[in-house]
Design an enzyme around this catalytic site. Sequence first.
Site, PDB file in Angstrom:
ATOM      1  N   ASP A   1       0.597   4.948   6.045  1.00  0.00           N
ATOM      2  CA  ASP A   1       0.616   3.767   5.183  1.00  0.00           C
ATOM      3  C   ASP A   1      -0.018   3.885   3.860  1.00  0.00           C
ATOM      4  O   ASP A   1      -0.375   3.242   3.665  1.00  0.00           O
ATOM      5  CB  ASP A   1       0.104   2.644   6.066  1.00  0.00           C
TER       6      ASP A   1
HETATM    7  N1  LIG Z   1       4.567   9.307   9.251  1.00  0.00           N
HETATM    8  C1  LIG Z   1       4.827   8.276   8.967  1.00  0.00           C
HETATM    9  N2  LIG Z   1       5.296   6.950   9.777  1.00  0.00           N
HETATM   10  C2  LIG Z   1       5.537   6.250   9.351  1.00  0.00           C
HETATM   11  C3  LIG Z   1       4.741   5.652   8.702  1.00  0.00           C
HETATM   12  C4  LIG Z   1       4.117   6.803   7.489  1.00  0.00           C
HETATM   13  O1  LIG Z   1       3.969   5.544   6.608  1.00  0.00           O
HETATM   14  N3  LIG Z   1       3.878   7.260   7.589  1.00  0.00           N
HETATM   15  N4  LIG Z   1       4.959   4.505   8.322  1.00  0.00           N
HETATM   16  C5  LIG Z   1       5.551   3.441   9.777  1.00  0.00           C
HETATM   17  C6  LIG Z   1       5.615   2.100   9.950  1.00  0.00           C
HETATM   18  N5  LIG Z   1       4.514   1.428  10.510  1.00  0.00           N
HETATM   19  C7  LIG Z   1       3.209   0.590   9.761  1.00  0.00           C
HETATM   20  O2  LIG Z   1       4.045   0.138   8.348  1.00  0.00           O
HETATM   21  C8  LIG Z   1       3.557   1.367  11.468  1.00  0.00           C
HETATM   22  C9  LIG Z   1       4.481   2.010  12.481  1.00  0.00           C
HETATM   23  C10 LIG Z   1       3.875   2.443  14.033  1.00  0.00           C
HETATM   24  C11 LIG Z   1       2.930   2.085  14.017  1.00  0.00           C
HETATM   25  C12 LIG Z   1       1.872   2.619  15.181  1.00  0.00           C
HETATM   26  O3  LIG Z   1       0.829   3.055  15.715  1.00  0.00           O
HETATM   27  N6  LIG Z   1       3.016   2.686  16.338  1.00  0.00           N
HETATM   28  C13 LIG Z   1       2.499   4.060  17.567  1.00  0.00           C
HETATM   29  C14 LIG Z   1       3.291   2.744  18.676  1.00  0.00           C
HETATM   30  C15 LIG Z   1       3.960   1.419  18.589  1.00  0.00           C
HETATM   31  C16 LIG Z   1       4.624   0.951  19.877  1.00  0.00           C
HETATM   32  O4  LIG Z   1       5.647   2.170  20.142  1.00  0.00           O
HETATM   33  O5  LIG Z   1       5.211  -0.209  19.010  1.00  0.00           O
HETATM   34  C17 LIG Z   1       2.358   4.972  18.039  1.00  0.00           C
HETATM   35  O6  LIG Z   1       3.906   5.540  17.270  1.00  0.00           O
HETATM   36  O7  LIG Z   1       1.983   5.269  18.732  1.00  0.00           O
HETATM   37  C18 LIG Z   1       1.599   1.762  12.994  1.00  0.00           C
HETATM   38  C19 LIG Z   1       2.313   1.336  11.974  1.00  0.00           C
HETATM   39  C20 LIG Z   1       6.492   3.815  10.385  1.00  0.00           C
HETATM   40  N7  LIG Z   1       5.966   5.365  10.236  1.00  0.00           N
END
Ligand SMILES: Nc1nc2c(c(=O)[nH]1)N[C@@H](CN(C=O)c1ccc(C(=O)N[C@@H](CCC(=O)O)C(=O)O)cc1)CN2
Length: 284
Positions: free
Chosen positions: A228
Site C-alpha cells: 500500500d
Molecule cells: N506487493 C504488494 N502486493 C499487494 C498490494 C501491494 O500494495 N503491494 N496490495 C494488496 C491489496 N491489499 C490492500 O490493498 C492487501 C491485500 C492483502 C493483505 C494481507 O495481509 N493478506 C494476507 C492474506 C489475507 C488472505 O488470505 O485473505 C497475506 O497475504 O498474508 C494486505 C493488503 C494486494 N497485494
Amino acid sequence: MQRRFVLTLSCPDRPGIVHAVTSYLVNFGLDITEHQQFDDGRHGRLFMRTSFASESPELTVGHLAPAFAPVAAAFGMTWNLYDVSEQPRVLVMVSRFDHCLNDLIYRWRTNSLSAELVLVVSNHDDLRPMVEAAGLPFAHIAVTPETKPAAEAELLSLVSEYRVDLVVLARYMQVLSNELCKELEGRAINIHHSFLPSFVGAKPYHQAYERGVKLVGATAHYVTPDLDEGPIIEQEVIRVDHRPSPDDLVRVGRDAERVALARAVEWHCQRRVLLNGNRTIIFS
Ligand SMILES: Nc1nc2c(c(=O)[nH]1)N[C@@H](CN(C=O)c1ccc(C(=O)N[C@@H](CCC(=O)O)C(=O)O)cc1)CN2
C-alpha cells in the site's frame, strides 16, 4: 480515417522542448488535438502529454518513433508513443469481493473503458460463473505460502500468453512478492480500501471504525513491494458519522473503491498517468 496517437515524455527542464516536439509533429503534418504539461520546478523536470492526429491512415508508431528518437535523445527524454486504437490488454485479479470486478466488466461490456479485458485470475473459484457469463476467461490459481512462487510463475505465464499490458488488483487479497512486483513495475494497479496513508493492511474498515473517522475512502495506486505504499493514482472519500458499524462501513466503502479504481484504470489506459518518483502526474 484519422489515426490518433499519444506522446508522453519527461526530461530535464530547459528552453526549446515544446518547440522541438511541435516542430517534429509539423514535419509529419500532424495535428495536435490535446496538450498538457507540468513543470516540476522543485526537481527541474518537465512532464508532457500530447495527443495528435494524422489524416494518413498508413502512418504508424513504427514510422513515428524512429523519427522522434533523435529529438528525445537531444533532450534526455524518457518517452512513450502510443497508437490510440491499440487498447491496453487488461488482466484483472480478484479474491472473493466482486464489486470492483463487476464495475470494470460493466464498463468494458458497454464500451466505456479504454481497455480490453482479456482474463480474470482469482485465488478462489467463487467468481468463475459470473466471469464466464460475461464472456471472459477465468483462471483459478490457489495461493498458500508454500505455493506462492509456483502460483506467481503461473500468473506471469498467463501475462505473457494473453499479451497483458496492465494487471488490475480488484480486491485481490494476497501480497505479491518483490520479484513479481519488479516484473509488473508500472503496469499493476491495486485498489486499497482506505484513504491512504491511513489504515494500511487487510482490515482498514475495522481500523477506521475503531478510530472513529468521519471520512472513509479508497485509494488506487501502482503496486510496489511495500504494501500500500505505491504511487497514488486516484482517491475517493465518503462522509460517515458515528452510526455505521464496521460492516456498514464495508458496504459504504464499496462505491468509493469501484469509482476510484475505474478512474485510475481509465486514466492509465488513456496514457494520462506519468510517474514522478513515488508520485504521479495526472493529465486528466
Ligand atoms: N506487493 C504488494 N502486493 C499487494 C498490494 C501491494 O500494495 N503491494 N496490495 C494488496 C491489496 N491489499 C490492500 O490493498 C492487501 C491485500 C492483502 C493483505 C494481507 O495481509 N493478506 C494476507 C492474506 C489475507 C488472505 O488470505 O485473505 C497475506 O497475504 O498474508 C494486505 C493488503 C494486494 N497485494
